[in-house]
Design a protein around this motif. Structure first.
Motif, short mmCIF file in Angstrom:
data_model
loop_
_atom_site.label_atom_id
_atom_site.label_comp_id
_atom_site.label_asym_id
_atom_site.label_seq_id
_atom_site.Cartn_x
_atom_site.Cartn_y
_atom_site.Cartn_z
N PHE A 196 0.97 -1.31 0.00
CA PHE A 196 0.00 0.39 -0.02
C PHE A 196 0.98 1.19 0.11
O PHE A 196 2.02 1.08 -0.20
CB PHE A 196 -1.21 -0.52 1.21
N ILE A 197 0.35 2.48 -0.57
CA ILE A 197 0.79 3.80 -0.34
C ILE A 197 1.04 3.77 1.36
O ILE A 197 -0.31 3.55 2.03
CB ILE A 197 -0.11 5.01 -0.64
N ARG A 198 2.36 3.88 2.10
CA ARG A 198 2.18 4.10 3.20
C ARG A 198 1.78 5.73 4.34
O ARG A 198 1.73 6.24 3.66
CB ARG A 198 3.52 4.18 3.38
N SER A 199 1.48 5.13 5.31
CA SER A 199 0.93 6.25 5.84
C SER A 199 2.42 6.75 6.71
O SER A 199 3.65 6.05 6.30
CB SER A 199 0.28 5.68 7.43
N SER A 200 2.16 7.86 7.79
CA SER A 200 3.36 8.54 8.81
C SER A 200 4.33 7.52 9.27
O SER A 200 4.99 7.47 9.83
CB SER A 200 2.84 10.17 8.99
N LEU A 201 3.24 6.66 9.90
CA LEU A 201 3.87 5.78 10.48
C LEU A 201 5.40 4.65 10.04
O LEU A 201 5.52 4.64 10.60
CB LEU A 201 2.83 4.55 11.62
N ALA A 202 4.65 4.54 8.44
CA ALA A 202 5.38 3.92 8.20
C ALA A 202 7.02 4.03 8.20
O ALA A 202 7.28 5.58 7.13
CB ALA A 202 5.30 2.78 7.10
N ASP A 215 7.75 4.82 -0.49
CA ASP A 215 6.41 5.52 -0.31
C ASP A 215 5.58 4.57 0.16
O ASP A 215 4.52 4.77 -0.39
CB ASP A 215 5.89 6.56 -1.08
N SER A 216 6.03 2.80 -0.46
CA SER A 216 4.98 2.37 -0.35
C SER A 216 5.44 1.20 1.00
O SER A 216 6.88 1.02 1.50
CB SER A 216 5.27 0.97 -1.76
N ILE A 217 4.30 0.32 1.50
CA ILE A 217 4.42 -0.40 2.71
C ILE A 217 4.44 -1.75 2.34
O ILE A 217 2.41 -1.91 2.20
CB ILE A 217 3.78 0.16 4.23
N GLY A 218 4.96 -2.75 3.10
CA GLY A 218 4.21 -4.26 2.59
C GLY A 218 3.23 -4.67 3.74
O GLY A 218 4.29 -4.55 5.07
N LEU A 219 2.19 -4.88 4.44
CA LEU A 219 1.92 -5.20 5.36
C LEU A 219 1.20 -7.35 5.08
O LEU A 219 0.74 -7.26 3.94
CB LEU A 219 0.67 -4.65 5.68
N ARG A 220 1.50 -7.82 6.77
CA ARG A 220 1.17 -9.22 6.51
C ARG A 220 -0.14 -9.44 7.70
O ARG A 220 0.37 -9.43 9.26
CB ARG A 220 1.97 -10.59 5.40
N VAL A 221 -0.83 -10.37 7.61
CA VAL A 221 -1.33 -11.94 8.39
C VAL A 221 -1.43 -12.42 8.87
O VAL A 221 -1.78 -13.04 7.91
CB VAL A 221 -3.09 -11.13 8.48
N PRO A 222 0.10 -13.19 9.37
CA PRO A 222 0.36 -14.30 9.24
C PRO A 222 -0.51 -15.51 9.40
O PRO A 222 -1.47 -15.26 10.26
CB PRO A 222 1.81 -14.38 9.34
N ASP A 223 -0.44 -16.56 9.35
CA ASP A 223 -1.88 -17.82 9.59
C ASP A 223 -0.75 -19.33 10.52
O ASP A 223 -0.51 -20.16 9.88
CB ASP A 223 -1.96 -18.84 8.18
N HIS A 224 -0.21 -18.06 11.27
CA HIS A 224 0.23 -19.65 12.31
C HIS A 224 0.40 -19.24 13.73
O HIS A 224 0.04 -17.92 14.39
CB HIS A 224 1.56 -19.67 11.95
N VAL A 225 -0.83 -19.92 14.36
CA VAL A 225 -0.78 -19.53 15.33
C VAL A 225 0.17 -19.06 16.67
O VAL A 225 -0.25 -18.20 17.83
CB VAL A 225 -1.24 -21.21 16.50
N VAL A 226 1.27 -19.37 16.27
CA VAL A 226 2.32 -19.22 17.54
C VAL A 226 2.91 -17.34 16.65
O VAL A 226 2.76 -16.85 17.96
CB VAL A 226 3.65 -19.84 17.47
N ALA A 227 2.66 -17.06 15.43
CA ALA A 227 2.75 -16.13 14.94
C ALA A 227 1.99 -15.41 15.30
O ALA A 227 1.98 -13.98 16.12
CB ALA A 227 3.24 -15.86 13.54
#
Length: 321
Positions: free
Chosen positions: A100-106, A115-127
């Motif tokens: 995505f286009i990044r926010s000021s947090l990135a 100007d971009s940021i990569g984001l993911r929600v992993p599918d692992h119980v520990v993560a």
């Protein structure tokens, strides 16, 4: 350092401690369904700098930020198109990274100055448990590239992380042992900065799956967005990787179980199908180095499923380090 000094079982106490260590600026290698990641607080410049140092990673190579749930991406991204929301609802948690286009947090130390940021929600119980604990402590996300030296074969077990990075970890760092990774190749990276999605790195989420969910044809034009694993030389063992040729005596060999192993050839893996091929590939390449083999021949799987990602990784591995 003694062997396995940093490796910890994934008990509730260990996950809590790992979250606290991340908040304090330490590194934590964590299991995901794709490969193991080397994690740091994504808002802590000094901690993130240690990822680059431990991996020997170029400073302009961006990191993927892992978050605990889809709602968290709004803190990191300024513009989230509807098709990206559809993808997140369908495939998160899962082996998919959205750009995505990044926010000021990135900050630049995460994005490689882009100007971009990569984001993911992993599918692992520990993560997911670690991300939830970290969030409870006020954490915004965990930056976590693969837990290996830059350009080397990604680790799919805690033992592989320890073998690769123990010499670069310090007191307070941890490796959480969550068992072997179930997908085995890195996430699909999808550019969501345009009017249609674009695959920047293939993975288990295929082009057909993306188009089916979004109702859009994938963008195919070139882009200058830099992402993990996009260099021509990557994912390489010390052994030379040769593709789709006849193995010779003394070579390592990786192919589907239906393929015959010639006499004198060291069979490293005989996966039953393409999904298993992805799951065992990196461990098999590491095994070649452990056996001091000089060449590994791989007969690549066909198809337009996860085999696309397998062929992508093997092409880069065949170009050496």
């Amino acid at each position: 350092m003694s062997s396995g000094q940093f490796v910890s079982e994934c008990t509730a106490d260990a996950i809590t401690r790992a979250a606290q260590q991340l908040k304090a600026g330490s590194l934590v290698a964590l299991p995901t369904e794709t490969v193991y990641g080397l994690g740091a607080d994504a808002t802590n410049a000094a901690a993130v700098a240690r990822i680059y140092e431990a991996k020997g990673r170029p400073a302009d190579h961006p990191l993927i930020v892992h978050v605990s749930e889809m709602a968290d991406i709004s803190e990191w991204a300024d513009e989230i198109p509807e098709y990206a929301i559809s993808l997140g609802r369908k495939y998160w948690p899962g082996p998919m990274t959205l750009i995505f286009i990044r926010s000021s947090l990135a900050q630049d130390f995460i994005t490689g100055g882009q100007d971009s940021i990569g984001l993911r929600v992993p599918d692992h119980v520990v993560a997911l448990a670690l991300l939830a604990e970290f969030k409870e402590l006020g954490g915004k996300g965990i930056a976590a590239p693969s837990a290996n030296r830059f350009g080397h074969v990604s680790p799919t077990s805690a033992a592989a992380v320890n073998a690769e990075l123990a010499d670069y970890l310090v007191d307070g760092d941890l490796i959480l042992d969550g068992g072997p990774s179930q997908v085995g190749v890195e996430s699909t990276i999808i550019d969501c900065t345009g009017i249609a999605p674009r695959i920047l790195r293939p993975g288990a989420i295929t082009a057909e799956m993306i188009e089916q969910v979004t109702g859009l044809h994938l963008e195919e034009s070139e882009t200058d967005i830099r992402v993990s694993g996009s260099l021509e030389n990557h994912y390489s063992p010390e052994a030379r990787v040769a593709l789709d040729c006849q193995p010779q005596p003394g070579d390592g060999f990786i192919a589907l179980a239906s393929v015959h192993t010639p006499q004198g050839v060291v069979r490293l893996a005989s996966p039953a199908n393409n999904e298993e091929f992805a799951r065992v590939l990196y461990a098999a390449l590491r095994s070649a180095d452990e056996r001091s083999l000089t060449r590994v021949v791989v007969h690549q799987p066909a198809g337009d499923d996860i085999s696309v990602a397998i062929r992508d990784r093997l092409l880069r591995a065949s170009r050496g380090r």
